[in-house]
Design an enzyme around this catalytic site. Sequence first.
Site, PDB file in Angstrom:
ATOM      1  N   ILE A   7       0.867  -1.192   0.000  1.00  0.00           N
ATOM      2  CA  ILE A   7       0.000   0.000   0.000  1.00  0.00           C
ATOM      3  C   ILE A   7       0.897   1.235   0.000  1.00  0.00           C
ATOM      4  CG2 ILE A   7      -1.948  -1.036   1.250  1.00  0.00           C
ATOM      5  CD1 ILE A   7      -0.900   0.480   3.771  1.00  0.00           C
ATOM      6  N   ASP A  48       5.697   3.101   9.066  1.00  0.00           N
ATOM      7  CA  ASP A  48       6.343   1.793   9.213  1.00  0.00           C
ATOM      8  C   ASP A  48       7.272   1.774  10.426  1.00  0.00           C
ATOM      9  OD1 ASP A  48       5.130   0.705   6.999  1.00  0.00           O
ATOM     10  OD2 ASP A  48       6.788   1.159   5.646  1.00  0.00           O
ATOM     11  N   VAL A  51       6.188   2.965  -0.404  1.00  0.00           N
ATOM     12  CA  VAL A  51       5.391   1.737  -0.433  1.00  0.00           C
ATOM     13  C   VAL A  51       5.630   0.879   0.812  1.00  0.00           C
ATOM     14  CG1 VAL A  51       4.682  -0.225  -1.831  1.00  0.00           C
ATOM     15  CG2 VAL A  51       5.746   1.753  -2.930  1.00  0.00           C
ATOM     16  N   SER A  52       4.546   0.543   1.486  1.00  0.00           N
ATOM     17  CA  SER A  52       4.611  -0.224   2.726  1.00  0.00           C
ATOM     18  C   SER A  52       4.001  -1.606   2.530  1.00  0.00           C
ATOM     19  CB  SER A  52       3.823   0.515   3.810  1.00  0.00           C
ATOM     20  OG  SER A  52       3.623  -0.325   4.930  1.00  0.00           O
ATOM     21  N   PRO A  53       4.526  -2.622   3.231  1.00  0.00           N
ATOM     22  CA  PRO A  53       3.917  -3.958   3.181  1.00  0.00           C
ATOM     23  C   PRO A  53       2.835  -4.111   4.252  1.00  0.00           C
ATOM     24  CG  PRO A  53       5.896  -4.057   4.496  1.00  0.00           C
ATOM     25  CD  PRO A  53       5.756  -2.611   4.056  1.00  0.00           C
TER      26      PRO A  53
END
Length: 704
Positions: free
Chosen positions: A179, A391, A277-279
């Site tokens: 995301i 994050d 972008v982060s997981p």
Amino acid sequence: MKSLNISTIFLALAVIICISCYSVECYKIGVGRADITGPPVEVTFMGYANLKQKGKGLHLRQFARSFVVEDPSGNRVAYVSADCGMVGYGVKREVIKRLKDRYQDIYSIDNVVISGTHTHSTPGGFLMDLLYDLSILGFVPQTYEALCQGIYLSIKRATDNLQEGKIFLSKTTVLNANINRSPSSYLMNPEAERARYEFDVDKDITQLKFVNLENELIGVFHWFAVHPTSMNNTNHLVSSDNVGYASMLLEKHYNPNKLPGKGKFVGAFASTNLGDVSPNIRGPKCQKSGNNCDVLTSRCPHEEGECVASGPGKDMFESTQTIAIRLYEAGVGLLQEESGREVTGDVSFIHQTVNMTNYSASVYNPLSRKMDKIRGCLPAMGYSFAAGTTDGPGVFLFEQGETTSNPMWNALRDFIAPPTQADIDCQHPKPILLATGRAAFPYEWQPKVVPTQVLKIGDLILAGIPGEPTTMSGRRLRNAIKKSALESGGGEFDVILAGLSNLYSSYIATFEEYQAQRYEAASTLYGPHTLSIYINQYKMLTAAMMTGKSVEKGPEPPYLNDKVLSLVPGVVFDGHPIGKDFGAIKFDAKRSYTINDVVTVTFIAGNPRNNIFHEKTYLVVERKINERWKIVLTDADWDTKMHWERTSTLLGFSDIRIEWTIAPNILPGEYRIRHFGNYKYILGGIFPYEGVSRTFNVTNNAKL
Ligand SMILES: *[C@@H]1O[C@H](CO)[C@@H](O)[C@H](O)[C@H]1NC(C)=O
Ligand SMILES: *[C@@H]1O[C@H](CO)[C@@H](O)[C@H](O)[C@H]1NC(C)=O
Ligand SMILES: *[C@@H]1O[C@H](CO)[C@@H](O)[C@H](O)[C@H]1NC(C)=O
Ligand SMILES: *[C@@H]1O[C@H](CO)[C@@H](O)[C@H](O)[C@H]1NC(C)=O
């Protein structure tokens, strides 16, 4: 008779050589892998820049994975994806030096790209630029050496395994693995531009498949935009995180019955435009209340806790595993479909270093719709960069109200010069927190000169980017390179960005994102036009490469190896309690376990930094088969964890606790756990020791 036979053989050989590799569709290809694990304890991890996040053990080992491609006229390129935070120019320079010692001029700075996966759970201290080693307390020679030697070895293995073969490129999408972590910044980009893309992050995964002429799969490399930050800043076990574990799953699949890090097949998931972008796909939430955070500031009301993103799993281990499995399944899916197109054409490369701080150009300004004179600024970090991201919030150099927690910071903070009015104007609207470009004491704080590099493998371009482009920055860069290749007569190309390559210079946000000054923009070093400068530069490089023009080398980034400071102390000595030698059992395993149980054994130990056991292991789980012990798992396996704890600093005592979670596929039988280590004797010298648990049974009876 005899001479006829020989000539027949010659003729046959000539025919084989001819049909095997007579055209440019056939390359010499090689893949290699090597262990690059850094010191697993007492060194701060690189990524969240949290001094408190020091290594206390090992979950997954770090590996470097390389491929080498040579065309029939002998043009060669090498690419490496390394399970580390990023790559420093000092590391690259040292790897090239070792390659030159071995292979003379086959490899140079120009034809090798080294890219970090950007895992945030591996030891730091290898970047040299002061700011980036600050939270680690300076340079750590052991981390640096582990990276340099391992990366070198992975390229050496790829080189020594060169064989004729082919390359295929394919793509698919993975919808549920990333995301955008700064969606409000993304929305600053022009609506018409955003309308060309379905998502605010790239969901596609690009695969390069290497097969030999017997159609045997020898390696596969993937690029997918995601931060390896599934493991959060409370993790203290060395880990290659989501993409590292995805690589391990792939290698386990295609190297059946091999231990992790062994076997010929090499599979990698590498970094690209992952800047924003982060997981952590459940998204940011206030930790205490579970409410959504403020969208613009990523803040929560004080009583609701910090704003942290997590998911999709119940904890960070499960999240890492889930993201890894999604990537791995997408990769295997592409391989099983046998999809993709063959990559054909010659190999070439181009490289130039650029002084970003005095770069000037004329570019189109999307806001004023006019051509603007732009220039790069001296590096500086904005205020929001100290706030961190969802994050890993609020931890770069210091936390709020905690400016004196880092002794290195204390010693150095007065040597940052204040920004000049020209710096402030140049970086506008970024409010300058640290004018790192002004600081020269005791040496460079952040780079001014960066390497830019483009590799061409047939109709594929791989561009090495010395930072973290955001989603839209990456799209613009790829489009610009593609257009430049087309316009200079090269034809249609696929373009892959190799993120965090060759040198680290933080983020690359778009001009529009820069205006919002969230974390990524605050960490875009060279001012609002950083991306425009890169676009200009990569277009120029691409065009020059396509038309066979050479470019000037550019200024040499400074050599810092002889200047770097280090405040990380070495291992002083190891001791053990009287009557309990190194390797002795402190707490033994139980007699019997079943599936999903966790076996725990604690040993009297030395400091793991005494020997980082590359290509070896600190532990094995062994199974007894016909009175012989066979290794089933090592320290690199997902199901094992090694925790180290100093129990007395004064006496040098420490413990190693090994945990093994028994997976459902484990066969019933007799097992034991062994531990290997080295201790540092108080009067000098480092000596090996080992320990072994009792033999215990694993049964597959479900617990009643
Ligand atoms: C990290 O993940 C753990 C779960 O594994 C969770 O308990 C913790 O709150 C998370 N911390 C942060 C800062 O994200
Ligand atoms: C880069 O440019 C700056 C500003 O013009 C200059 O001071 C510096 O010496 C240059 N660095 C190198 C290595 O050329
Ligand atoms: C940047 O600075 C370097 C070294 O000071 C100089 O050689 C170069 O010409 C300058 N480039 C520009 C575009 O001003
Ligand atoms: C394990 O099980 C076998 C067979 O049931 C038994 O003979 C053996 O004694 C057990 N070993 C231990 C360590 O309990």
